[in-house]
Structures are given as structure tokens and as C-alpha cells.
Design a protein around this motif. Structure first.
Motif, PDB file in Angstrom:
ATOM      1  N   ILE A 146       0.960  -1.194  -0.062  1.00  0.00           N
ATOM      2  CA  ILE A 146       0.475   0.066   0.306  1.00  0.00           C
ATOM      3  C   ILE A 146       0.791   1.053  -0.055  1.00  0.00           C
ATOM      4  O   ILE A 146       0.712   1.808  -0.645  1.00  0.00           O
ATOM      5  CB  ILE A 146      -0.904  -0.153   1.031  1.00  0.00           C
ATOM      6  CG1 ILE A 146      -2.258  -1.301   0.568  1.00  0.00           C
ATOM      7  CG2 ILE A 146      -1.342   1.394   1.925  1.00  0.00           C
ATOM      8  CD1 ILE A 146      -3.058  -0.992  -0.537  1.00  0.00           C
ATOM      9  N   ASN A 147       2.060   1.879   0.878  1.00  0.00           N
ATOM     10  CA  ASN A 147       2.925   2.279   0.785  1.00  0.00           C
ATOM     11  C   ASN A 147       3.549   2.557  -0.741  1.00  0.00           C
ATOM     12  O   ASN A 147       3.792   3.579  -1.094  1.00  0.00           O
ATOM     13  CB  ASN A 147       3.761   2.074   1.584  1.00  0.00           C
ATOM     14  CG  ASN A 147       2.976   2.694   3.457  1.00  0.00           C
ATOM     15  OD1 ASN A 147       2.405   3.765   3.438  1.00  0.00           O
ATOM     16  ND2 ASN A 147       3.130   2.171   4.647  1.00  0.00           N
ATOM     17  N   LEU A 148       3.744   1.367  -1.267  1.00  0.00           N
ATOM     18  CA  LEU A 148       4.405   1.771  -2.572  1.00  0.00           C
ATOM     19  C   LEU A 148       3.413   1.866  -3.518  1.00  0.00           C
ATOM     20  O   LEU A 148       4.228   2.823  -4.373  1.00  0.00           O
ATOM     21  CB  LEU A 148       5.406   0.768  -3.167  1.00  0.00           C
ATOM     22  CG  LEU A 148       6.637  -0.085  -2.000  1.00  0.00           C
ATOM     23  CD1 LEU A 148       6.519  -1.647  -2.513  1.00  0.00           C
ATOM     24  CD2 LEU A 148       7.877   0.763  -1.894  1.00  0.00           C
ATOM     25  N   MET A 149       2.900   2.136  -3.147  1.00  0.00           N
ATOM     26  CA  MET A 149       0.824   1.991  -4.462  1.00  0.00           C
ATOM     27  C   MET A 149       0.843   3.751  -4.087  1.00  0.00           C
ATOM     28  O   MET A 149       0.584   4.326  -5.498  1.00  0.00           O
ATOM     29  CB  MET A 149      -0.339   1.440  -4.690  1.00  0.00           C
ATOM     30  CG  MET A 149      -0.066   0.485  -4.960  1.00  0.00           C
ATOM     31  SD  MET A 149      -1.505  -0.804  -5.502  1.00  0.00           S
ATOM     32  CE  MET A 149      -1.354  -1.861  -3.441  1.00  0.00           C
ATOM     33  N   ALA A 150       1.460   4.203  -3.070  1.00  0.00           N
ATOM     34  CA  ALA A 150       0.601   5.902  -3.033  1.00  0.00           C
ATOM     35  C   ALA A 150       1.811   6.054  -3.037  1.00  0.00           C
ATOM     36  O   ALA A 150       1.399   7.161  -3.651  1.00  0.00           O
ATOM     37  CB  ALA A 150       0.153   5.765  -0.849  1.00  0.00           C
ATOM     38  N   ALA A 151       2.707   5.703  -2.939  1.00  0.00           N
ATOM     39  CA  ALA A 151       4.333   6.364  -3.623  1.00  0.00           C
ATOM     40  C   ALA A 151       4.935   6.646  -5.309  1.00  0.00           C
ATOM     41  O   ALA A 151       5.168   7.615  -5.201  1.00  0.00           O
ATOM     42  CB  ALA A 151       5.328   6.216  -2.714  1.00  0.00           C
ATOM     43  N   LEU A 152       3.381   6.070  -5.881  1.00  0.00           N
ATOM     44  CA  LEU A 152       3.685   5.478  -7.253  1.00  0.00           C
ATOM     45  C   LEU A 152       3.436   7.497  -7.890  1.00  0.00           C
ATOM     46  O   LEU A 152       4.107   7.537  -8.768  1.00  0.00           O
ATOM     47  CB  LEU A 152       3.095   4.939  -8.253  1.00  0.00           C
ATOM     48  CG  LEU A 152       3.484   3.596  -7.785  1.00  0.00           C
ATOM     49  CD1 LEU A 152       1.673   3.000  -7.831  1.00  0.00           C
ATOM     50  CD2 LEU A 152       4.195   3.007  -8.369  1.00  0.00           C
ATOM     51  N   VAL A 153       2.415   8.198  -6.353  1.00  0.00           N
ATOM     52  CA  VAL A 153       2.683   9.574  -6.747  1.00  0.00           C
ATOM     53  C   VAL A 153       2.726  10.555  -5.599  1.00  0.00           C
ATOM     54  O   VAL A 153       2.172  10.859  -4.850  1.00  0.00           O
ATOM     55  CB  VAL A 153       1.014  10.026  -7.431  1.00  0.00           C
ATOM     56  CG1 VAL A 153       1.227  11.141  -7.946  1.00  0.00           C
ATOM     57  CG2 VAL A 153       0.759   8.676  -8.606  1.00  0.00           C
ATOM     58  N   THR A 154       4.379  10.479  -5.635  1.00  0.00           N
ATOM     59  CA  THR A 154       5.102  11.299  -4.615  1.00  0.00           C
ATOM     60  C   THR A 154       4.685  12.386  -3.855  1.00  0.00           C
ATOM     61  O   THR A 154       3.949  12.227  -2.705  1.00  0.00           O
ATOM     62  CB  THR A 154       6.232  11.274  -4.916  1.00  0.00           C
ATOM     63  OG1 THR A 154       6.469  10.187  -5.333  1.00  0.00           O
ATOM     64  CG2 THR A 154       7.256  11.802  -3.686  1.00  0.00           C
ATOM     65  N   GLU A 155       3.611  13.533  -4.622  1.00  0.00           N
ATOM     66  CA  GLU A 155       3.290  14.396  -4.137  1.00  0.00           C
ATOM     67  C   GLU A 155       2.133  13.990  -3.707  1.00  0.00           C
ATOM     68  O   GLU A 155       1.545  14.936  -2.576  1.00  0.00           O
ATOM     69  CB  GLU A 155       3.177  15.627  -5.661  1.00  0.00           C
ATOM     70  CG  GLU A 155       2.503  15.218  -6.878  1.00  0.00           C
ATOM     71  CD  GLU A 155       3.351  14.812  -7.595  1.00  0.00           C
ATOM     72  OE1 GLU A 155       2.902  14.600  -8.774  1.00  0.00           O
ATOM     73  OE2 GLU A 155       4.181  14.022  -7.464  1.00  0.00           O
ATOM     74  N   GLN A 156       0.802  13.076  -4.428  1.00  0.00           N
ATOM     75  CA  GLN A 156       0.709  12.910  -3.658  1.00  0.00           C
ATOM     76  C   GLN A 156      -0.145  11.372  -2.818  1.00  0.00           C
ATOM     77  O   GLN A 156      -1.477  10.925  -2.500  1.00  0.00           O
ATOM     78  CB  GLN A 156      -0.626  12.426  -4.980  1.00  0.00           C
ATOM     79  CG  GLN A 156      -0.985  13.647  -5.902  1.00  0.00           C
ATOM     80  CD  GLN A 156      -1.675  14.533  -5.230  1.00  0.00           C
ATOM     81  OE1 GLN A 156      -2.953  13.744  -4.706  1.00  0.00           O
ATOM     82  NE2 GLN A 156      -1.502  15.697  -5.228  1.00  0.00           N
ATOM     83  N   PHE A 157       0.983  11.225  -1.822  1.00  0.00           N
ATOM     84  CA  PHE A 157       1.450  10.264  -1.306  1.00  0.00           C
ATOM     85  C   PHE A 157       0.016  10.342  -0.385  1.00  0.00           C
ATOM     86  O   PHE A 157      -0.316   9.422  -0.190  1.00  0.00           O
ATOM     87  CB  PHE A 157       2.828  10.325  -0.945  1.00  0.00           C
ATOM     88  CG  PHE A 157       2.521   9.042   0.075  1.00  0.00           C
ATOM     89  CD1 PHE A 157       3.210   7.499   0.066  1.00  0.00           C
ATOM     90  CD2 PHE A 157       2.367   8.985   1.831  1.00  0.00           C
ATOM     91  CE1 PHE A 157       2.995   6.672   0.918  1.00  0.00           C
ATOM     92  CE2 PHE A 157       2.486   8.011   2.150  1.00  0.00           C
ATOM     93  CZ  PHE A 157       2.948   6.385   2.217  1.00  0.00           C
ATOM     94  N   GLU A 158       0.093  10.765   0.757  1.00  0.00           N
ATOM     95  CA  GLU A 158      -1.456  11.298   2.376  1.00  0.00           C
ATOM     96  C   GLU A 158      -2.408  10.821   1.564  1.00  0.00           C
ATOM     97  O   GLU A 158      -3.080  10.272   1.814  1.00  0.00           O
ATOM     98  CB  GLU A 158      -1.322  11.882   2.353  1.00  0.00           C
ATOM     99  CG  GLU A 158       0.203  12.360   3.445  1.00  0.00           C
ATOM    100  CD  GLU A 158       0.118  10.893   4.369  1.00  0.00           C
ATOM    101  OE1 GLU A 158      -0.856  10.215   5.241  1.00  0.00           O
ATOM    102  OE2 GLU A 158       1.081  10.597   5.139  1.00  0.00           O
TER     103      GLU A 158
END
Length: 181
Positions: A146-158
Motif C-alpha cells: 500500500i505504501n509503495l502504491m501510494a508513493a507511485l505519485v509522490t506528491e499525492q502520497f497521503e
């Protein structure tokens, strides 16, 4: 020991997050309390552990379907999805071998690991003596994925991570009382 307490210990929740939980809390209420307090990473850990393993892997697959994945990541997602559809030992072993061969260095490896660590043995296939995975390993792989998927768009992580968590809250509600955690 309550399910929430046991899950918080297994997943190594921070002391501040653990202090917000009580043994009598229902799983969904416990996760929501952490989300409301801004303890998103600890909420994710607890959520991943409270979901039955098959639900957790299905959640990852659902989230991965909406992502622009490379070939390796798609392969790992495909193996995880195959295990969700047919949770047999051959499919679990294939996911485990894929994750292990990839050195757990890609999103696809972590997606496959979530399925691969769901049961069976972590020993080489030729080894007769089984080495069962600890019960919380699927949850650990789920948090990483989940954290890696969220980080696919770094500026939209949270916001991305929060959206993924929201999807799983529905599954947690549906699984309350289900076994196979």
C-alpha cells in the motif's frame, strides 16, 4: 488478549497509537480512532492485520488494478489475484517464489508476498519440514504494498494512501467476526 491488542503488538504500533486503543474496541472502531488521531501509518498496520488474509490480498489487488504498473508489478499482482481466486497451495507457492526471486524490491514482489506469506511453508519446496510463516506476515507485506502504491505519485502520497485505506475499511466491516486473520 483481544484481537485488537494482539494485532497492535504483532504489527509494532507506536506507543502513542497503542495508548489510543482499548481491548474492548471493535476492529473498525480501533482503526478509525487511529485515523481520526492522524496516526495513519499505525492505522494502516492495524487495518492490514485485522483483515482476514484473503481479504487483505484482494484489497491489494483491487488497489493495484487502478495503477499504472510495469511488467514485473503486473506479474506480481496477477499471481496475488490468482491466489485470491483459487487459494490453493500451488498458487500460494507460485506467489511466494516470485516474491522471493525478486528480492522483495518491487511493488509486484510485495503484492505476491502478501499471498505467498498467507500460509503453507516458507521453506524451499523440496524441504520436507515445513516452516510456516508468522501469522502477521501477510499484513506486513500489505502495508509495504500500500505504501509503495501510494508513493507511485509522490506528491499525492497521503491522499492516495488514505483512499486505499478507505477501500479496506468497507472490507473490515464486512469481515467482522470472520476467522483466518
Amino acid at each position: 488478549m483481544s484481537v485488537v491488542t494482539q494485532a497492535s503488538i504483532q504489527m509494532g504500533l507506536s506507543a502513542t497509537a497503542s495508548a489510543k486503543l482499548t481491548p474492548e474496541m471493535a476492529p473498525q472502531a480501533a482503526v478509525q480512532a487511529l485515523l481520526d488521531a492522524g496516526d495513519t501509518q499505525d492505522a494502516l498496520k492495524l487495518l492490514a492485520r485485522l483483515l482476514p488474509k484473503r481479504y487483505a490480498v484482494a484489497w491489494l489487488c483491487q488497489c493495484a488494478r487502478d495503477q499504472p504498473l510495469g511488467l514485473e508489478d503486473k506479474a506480481g499482482a496477477s499471481l496475488a489475484e490468482k491466489w485470491v481466486r483459487e487459494p490453493n497451495e500451488d498458487n500460494r507457492r507460485a506467489a511466494f517464489e516470485f516474491a522471493n526471486a525478486g528480492g522483495y524490491k518491487s511493488l509486484g514482489a510485495w503484492l505476491a508476498a502478501a499471498a505467498g506469506w498467507s500460509g503453507g511453508s516458507l521453506a524451499p519446496a523440496a524441504q520436507e519440514k515445513p516452516v510456516p510463516p508468522p501469522e502477521h506476515l501477510t499484513a506486513r507485506a500489505s502495508v509495504a504494498a500500500i505504501n509503495l502504491m501510494a508513493a507511485l505519485v509522490t506528491e499525492q502520497f497521503e491522499p492516495r494512501r488514505n483512499a486505499f485505506i478507505e477501500r479496506a475499511m468497507t472490507l473490515l466491516q464486512a469481515s467482522t467476526g470472520a476467522g483466518d486473520r
